[in-house]
Design a protein around this motif. Structure first.
Motif, PDB file in Angstrom:
ATOM      1  N   ARG A   5       0.823  -1.202   0.000  1.00 56.28           N
ATOM      2  CA  ARG A   5       0.000   0.000   0.000  1.00 56.28           C
ATOM      3  C   ARG A   5       0.860   1.256   0.000  1.00 56.28           C
ATOM      4  NH1 ARG A   5      -5.276  -0.871   0.906  1.00 56.28           N
ATOM      5  NH2 ARG A   5      -5.920  -2.912   1.641  1.00 56.28           N
ATOM      6  N   ALA A   6       2.122   1.138   0.404  1.00 52.26           N
ATOM      7  CA  ALA A   6       3.033   2.269   0.409  1.00 52.26           C
ATOM      8  C   ALA A   6       4.419   1.712   0.129  1.00 52.26           C
ATOM      9  CB  ALA A   6       2.985   2.993   1.756  1.00 52.26           C
ATOM     10  N   LEU A   7       5.364   2.601  -0.203  1.00 53.78           N
ATOM     11  CA  LEU A   7       6.711   2.147  -0.501  1.00 53.78           C
ATOM     12  C   LEU A   7       7.534   2.060   0.776  1.00 53.78           C
ATOM     13  CD1 LEU A   7       7.571   4.080  -3.781  1.00 53.78           C
ATOM     14  CD2 LEU A   7       6.789   1.715  -3.523  1.00 53.78           C
ATOM     15  N   LEU A   8       8.379   1.049   0.828  1.00 53.57           N
ATOM     16  CA  LEU A   8       9.300   0.875   1.938  1.00 53.57           C
ATOM     17  C   LEU A   8      10.344   1.994   1.885  1.00 53.57           C
ATOM     18  CD1 LEU A   8       9.892  -1.230   4.216  1.00 53.57           C
ATOM     19  CD2 LEU A   8      11.538  -2.258   2.639  1.00 53.57           C
ATOM     20  N   THR A   9      10.555   2.673   2.988  1.00 53.79           N
ATOM     21  CA  THR A   9      11.460   3.821   3.000  1.00 53.79           C
ATOM     22  C   THR A   9      12.710   3.588   3.837  1.00 53.79           C
ATOM     23  OG1 THR A   9      10.237   4.808   4.850  1.00 53.79           O
ATOM     24  CG2 THR A   9       9.588   5.463   2.617  1.00 53.79           C
ATOM     25  N   ALA A  10      12.741   2.514   4.633  1.00 53.59           N
ATOM     26  CA  ALA A  10      13.915   2.198   5.443  1.00 53.59           C
ATOM     27  C   ALA A  10      14.128   0.690   5.399  1.00 53.59           C
ATOM     28  CB  ALA A  10      13.726   2.673   6.882  1.00 53.59           C
ATOM     29  N   PRO A  11      15.398   0.254   5.403  1.00 53.49           N
ATOM     30  CA  PRO A  11      15.679  -1.190   5.266  1.00 53.49           C
ATOM     31  C   PRO A  11      15.431  -1.945   6.561  1.00 53.49           C
ATOM     32  CG  PRO A  11      17.720   0.027   5.513  1.00 53.49           C
ATOM     33  CD  PRO A  11      16.620   1.057   5.445  1.00 53.49           C
ATOM     34  N   ASP A  12      14.196  -1.905   7.039  1.00 55.18           N
ATOM     35  CA  ASP A  12      13.828  -2.575   8.286  1.00 55.18           C
ATOM     36  C   ASP A  12      12.820  -3.686   7.993  1.00 55.18           C
ATOM     37  OD1 ASP A  12      15.363  -0.756   9.800  1.00 55.18           O
ATOM     38  OD2 ASP A  12      13.702   0.679   9.810  1.00 55.18           O
ATOM     39  N   HIS A  59       2.216  -0.861   9.605  1.00 55.61           N
ATOM     40  CA  HIS A  59       3.270  -0.947   8.577  1.00 55.61           C
ATOM     41  C   HIS A  59       2.599  -1.214   7.225  1.00 55.61           C
ATOM     42  CE1 HIS A  59       6.492  -1.069  11.604  1.00 55.61           C
ATOM     43  NE2 HIS A  59       5.691  -1.871  12.290  1.00 55.61           N
ATOM     44  N   ARG A  60       1.950  -0.202   6.679  1.00 51.27           N
ATOM     45  CA  ARG A  60       1.148  -0.386   5.480  1.00 51.27           C
ATOM     46  C   ARG A  60       1.983  -0.611   4.217  1.00 51.27           C
ATOM     47  NH1 ARG A  60      -4.139   0.109   5.885  1.00 51.27           N
ATOM     48  NH2 ARG A  60      -5.019   0.955   7.818  1.00 51.27           N
ATOM     49  N   GLU A  61       3.293  -0.486   4.325  1.00 52.75           N
ATOM     50  CA  GLU A  61       4.139  -0.782   3.177  1.00 52.75           C
ATOM     51  C   GLU A  61       4.332  -2.291   2.990  1.00 52.75           C
ATOM     52  OE1 GLU A  61       6.919   0.110   6.690  1.00 52.75           O
ATOM     53  OE2 GLU A  61       4.936   0.689   5.929  1.00 52.75           O
ATOM     54  N   TRP A  62       3.830  -3.076   3.940  1.00 54.71           N
ATOM     55  CA  TRP A  62       3.904  -4.534   3.857  1.00 54.71           C
ATOM     56  C   TRP A  62       2.485  -5.096   3.687  1.00 54.71           C
ATOM     57  CZ3 TRP A  62       8.580  -7.252   4.257  1.00 54.71           C
ATOM     58  CH2 TRP A  62       9.698  -6.484   4.619  1.00 54.71           C
ATOM     59  N   SER A  63       2.361  -6.173   2.934  1.00 54.35           N
ATOM     60  CA  SER A  63       1.061  -6.827   2.762  1.00 54.35           C
ATOM     61  C   SER A  63       1.261  -8.335   2.702  1.00 54.35           C
ATOM     62  CB  SER A  63       0.356  -6.338   1.494  1.00 54.35           C
ATOM     63  OG  SER A  63       1.096  -6.689   0.338  1.00 54.35           O
ATOM     64  N   VAL A  64       0.184  -9.056   2.968  1.00 56.36           N
ATOM     65  CA  VAL A  64       0.207 -10.519   2.947  1.00 56.36           C
ATOM     66  C   VAL A  64      -0.881 -11.021   2.012  1.00 56.36           C
ATOM     67  CG1 VAL A  64      -0.309 -12.605   4.294  1.00 56.36           C
ATOM     68  CG2 VAL A  64       1.198 -10.851   5.244  1.00 56.36           C
ATOM     69  N   SER A  74       2.377 -15.349   1.467  1.00 57.49           N
ATOM     70  CA  SER A  74       3.431 -14.572   0.842  1.00 57.49           C
ATOM     71  C   SER A  74       3.378 -13.166   1.410  1.00 57.49           C
ATOM     72  CB  SER A  74       3.256 -14.527  -0.679  1.00 57.49           C
ATOM     73  OG  SER A  74       3.473 -15.793  -1.265  1.00 57.49           O
ATOM     74  N   VAL A  75       4.534 -12.657   1.814  1.00 61.47           N
ATOM     75  CA  VAL A  75       4.648 -11.308   2.347  1.00 61.47           C
ATOM     76  C   VAL A  75       5.348 -10.458   1.295  1.00 61.47           C
ATOM     77  CG1 VAL A  75       5.482  -9.885   4.250  1.00 61.47           C
ATOM     78  CG2 VAL A  75       4.868 -12.280   4.663  1.00 61.47           C
ATOM     79  N   PHE A  76       4.779  -9.280   1.003  1.00 59.80           N
ATOM     80  CA  PHE A  76       5.308  -8.423  -0.050  1.00 59.80           C
ATOM     81  C   PHE A  76       5.607  -7.028   0.477  1.00 59.80           C
ATOM     82  CE2 PHE A  76       2.552 -11.396  -2.393  1.00 59.80           C
ATOM     83  CZ  PHE A  76       3.423 -11.838  -3.379  1.00 59.80           C
ATOM     84  N   THR A  77       6.600  -6.399  -0.118  1.00 58.16           N
ATOM     85  CA  THR A  77       6.814  -4.972   0.033  1.00 58.16           C
ATOM     86  C   THR A  77       7.545  -4.467  -1.203  1.00 58.16           C
ATOM     87  OG1 THR A  77       7.554  -3.225   1.542  1.00 58.16           O
ATOM     88  CG2 THR A  77       9.051  -5.075   1.213  1.00 58.16           C
ATOM     89  N   GLU A  78       7.527  -3.154  -1.413  1.00 58.84           N
ATOM     90  CA  GLU A  78       8.190  -2.538  -2.550  1.00 58.84           C
ATOM     91  C   GLU A  78       8.876  -1.255  -2.102  1.00 58.84           C
ATOM     92  OE1 GLU A  78       5.518  -3.753  -6.435  1.00 58.84           O
ATOM     93  OE2 GLU A  78       5.176  -1.818  -5.479  1.00 58.84           O
TER      94      GLU A  78
END
Length: 382
Positions: A5-12, A59-64, A74-78
């Protein structure tokens, strides 16, 4: 396609993702549909309207994306390449250091070298990032580059990789007597028969009915695809091929429509130079367009010598018409005259969804081709 839903902004890697890994490895997360849903909720994930889809409010940058037959997730982020690969590295270290609460064995599948894996006796975890941090796209192609994506897959080792076959008796039994969670997962399947759909449509749980309604379009696509494979139907998309030309006489499609299509999918380098785009189309060997509801739904074009090689240069589907079989129909239509051409080639983003799509059409990555060792090269010039 943007998965998160949002872009990952930090490598966490947030706690809710790590909690899912721990539950899968130590707490029977993948035992059945109800344990899967309970574990997701306990880790802080919330069900979406679409069956099997979950989001994390913190953490809306992650989705399942998950399914229950068999249980898997499956867990996704971008995000930007460096950020996503930082998260990839953290996850790999976590998996390799017994972080999920139980030692995992690191395994390398020669058929999936881009998917490092870790296993226990009953769970398999694999990880993929769509592109390499040391190979950014050339400057003139950065406007076309999609976000880098990360995909963490968690599956049971006893489950077939392609999933379990359709079981009509099981589906009817779950539709009538399954738990609310089981019915919600069932409603998301694209291979439901009419009698199962009818039962689920009368369900007293609004979440089940909503998931069924949300999957209606994909069920239509699935049925059309199955009918096409059986030779019983043509794709439900109106296709028109043309030779291109300076005036872009593509079966009634004008240049403005094509520019709008390229812009809609984010290919701004083409859309910002209509004259160059028209010249590229005019120089193509074959151009095929798809129209639905009077709208330009997609376009594909190839260049070829007609004998030894055909190159699929562009494939675009308007966001309003994606996941409806348009891309598959376009590829088949644009390549139809080149069935006798041995080399059918393309370049695409190193993204799991792209790989799966082209694999479904018979394409193979060069390094995995069955005709001996192959290596592909490309050189970009300004």
């Amino acid at each position: 396609m943007t998965i998160g839903r949002a872009l990952l902004t930090a490598p966490d890697v947030p706690g809710p993702v790590l909690d899912l890994l721990r539950a899968a490895v130590t707490a029977g997360l993948l035992d059945h549909a109800d344990s899967l849903a309970a574990g997701l909720q306990q880790a802080g994930w919330v069900r979406e309207r679409s069956g099997g889809r979950w989001t994390c409010p913190s953490h809306r940058e992650w989705s399942v994306h998950s399914s229950a037959h068999p249980p898997r997730l499956s867990v996704f982020t971008e995000g930007e390449r460096e950020v996503v690969h930082g998260a990839f590295t953290l996850l790999a270290r976590h998996l390799g250091s017994a972080g999920p609460g139980r030692p995992l064995v690191h395994q390398v599948d020669p058929d999936r070298l881009d998917w490092p894996g870790w296993t226990t006796s009953d769970v398999e975890v694999s990880l993929n990032a769509s592109s390499h941090p040391w190979a950014p796209p050339p400057e003139h192609l950065r406007a076309l580059a999609a976000p880098c994506s990360l995909h963490l897959a968690v599956e049971r080792r006893d489950a077939p990789r392609d999933g379990l076959p359709w079981d009509h008796e099981r589906a009817l039994r779950l539709a009538r007597h399954g738990s609310r969670v089981e019915r919600w997962y069932l409603a998301a399947q694209d291979d439901l028969t009419d009698d199962v759909v009818e039962v689920l449509g009368r369900d007293d749980d609004p979440a089940v009915v909503a998931a069924l309604d949300d999957g209606a379009r994909q069920r239509v696509v699935h049925r059309e695809h199955q009918a096409e494979l059986r030779g019983e139907a043509e794709p439900s998309v109106y296709l028109a091929g043309a030779d291109g030309g300076p005036d872009l006489d593509l079966a009634g499609t004008d240049l403005a429509e094509v520019v709008d299509l390229y812009r809609a999918v984010g290919w701004s380098a083409y859309a910002d130079d209509p004259a160059q785009l028209a010249a590229a189309l005019a120089g193509s060997t074959r151009v095929v367009v798809a129209r639905r509801d009077e709208q330009l739904a997609g376009l594909a074009r190839v260049v070829s010598d007609g004998v030894s090689i055909v190159y699929l240069q562009d494939l675009l589907v308007h966001p309003d018409h994606q996941r409806r079989g348009v891309g598959t129909a376009l590829v088949r239509a644009v390549l139809r005259p080149f069935g006798g051409v041995r080399q059918q080639v393309l370049l695409t983003d190193d993204e799991p969804g792209q790989r799966a799509f082209y694999a479904s059409l018979g394409f193979t990555q060069a390094g995995e081709a069955p005709y001996g060792s192959l290596r592909s090269f490309v050189r970009f010039t300004a």
